[in-house]
Design a protein around this motif. Structure first.
Motif: not given
Length: 268
Positions: A32, A18, A229, A29
């Protein structure tokens, strides 16, 4: 070139990675729960839209950017320990960027030899090794030229030679040929594929080009937009060695179509 010829085995393992930039409401972010495993000598591409975190993931593997969680192992040694780069990580790792980043006052050979100079290798040995790798990438006749005398494609050849001169175990490529014209890019992709296969160097390429990813890779990892991701990992079924005629086959075009569909659906 005396590249490592040890038996094949896991070379890179990315576990639960992460990455968050900033804190609180301003936090971004970027990645992930990224999980990857590469075998020794494998060529893997990270394919995804702009800004999805591909380069950030590459920088974490390289030891240039600390993860917020998770870890990277190279040949069973940790790259990161408690958010700090570990001295345990196996070297050398080489990274090549879209810009050649050559020093204009150095000759091609001197630019290529620079990592060896930093490592304390004597001038005679480092220049001999630089000239040998320049021959390998087709720059043998230009070792005494300066970057300003070279075309864009030749500067990228020099950058590739510099990345390979340390005989790396891992080669990380951040869109190295993205700014070149199509014909030069094709030529350099063929040379890159040949050199990586001969050296058995484990390679990760970041690219926006679906065709490039399919042509060069053993596997292609498709990433969704931020936070990055892994949507799907797809094996390329094409035997090696490969040439440009492969790109005109129906099987290759079907694979490009499949990758485009996964990429589009992942971005939705």
């Amino acid at each position: 070139m005396a590249f490592d010829q040890s038996p094949q085995g896991p070379d890179i393992v990315v576990s639960g990675l992460d990455k968050v930039f900033g804190h609180g409401e301003a936090a971004v972010h970027a990645i992930t729960n990224a999980n990857l495993s590469l075998e020794r000598g494998e060529f893997l591409s990270l394919l995804g839209p702009s800004g999805c975190g591909k380069t950030t993931l590459l920088r974490i593997i390289a030891g240039l950017e600390a993860p917020s969680a998770g870890n990277v192992q190279i040949r069973d040694r940790q790259v990161w320990t408690a958010g700090r780069r570990s001295g345990e990580a196996t070297r050398p790792i080489s990274m090549m960027f879209q810009e050649a980043r050559l020093f204009p006052w150095y000759t091609v050979a001197e630019n290529v030899a620079l990592p060896l100079r930093i490592a304390g290798v004597g001038r005679t040995e480092r220049m001999a090794r630089a000239r040998r790798i320049c021959d390998t990438v087709g720059l043998g006749a230009f070792v005494d030229h300066r970057p300003g005398q070279l075309s864009g494609g030749m500067r990228q050849r020099a950058s590739l030679a510099r990345a390979l001169v340390t005989e790396p175990q891992v080669l990380l490529l951040d869109e190295p040929f993205g700014a070149l014209d199509a014909m030069t890019r094709d030529t350099l992709n063929l040379e890159l594929m040949e050199v990586c296969a001969r050296a058995r160097v484990t390679t990760i390429l970041v690219t926006h080009s679906i065709t490039e990813a399919a042509f060069l890779s053993d596997r292609v990892v498709v990433l969704a937009p931020r936070p990055a991701r892994i949507v799907e990992t797809i094996e390329m079924p094409f035997p090696r060695p490969r040439d440009l005629d492969l790109q005109r086959t129906s099987g290759f075009q079907n694979m490009v179509g499949r990758l485009r569909k996964v990429l589009t659906e992942g971005a939705a």
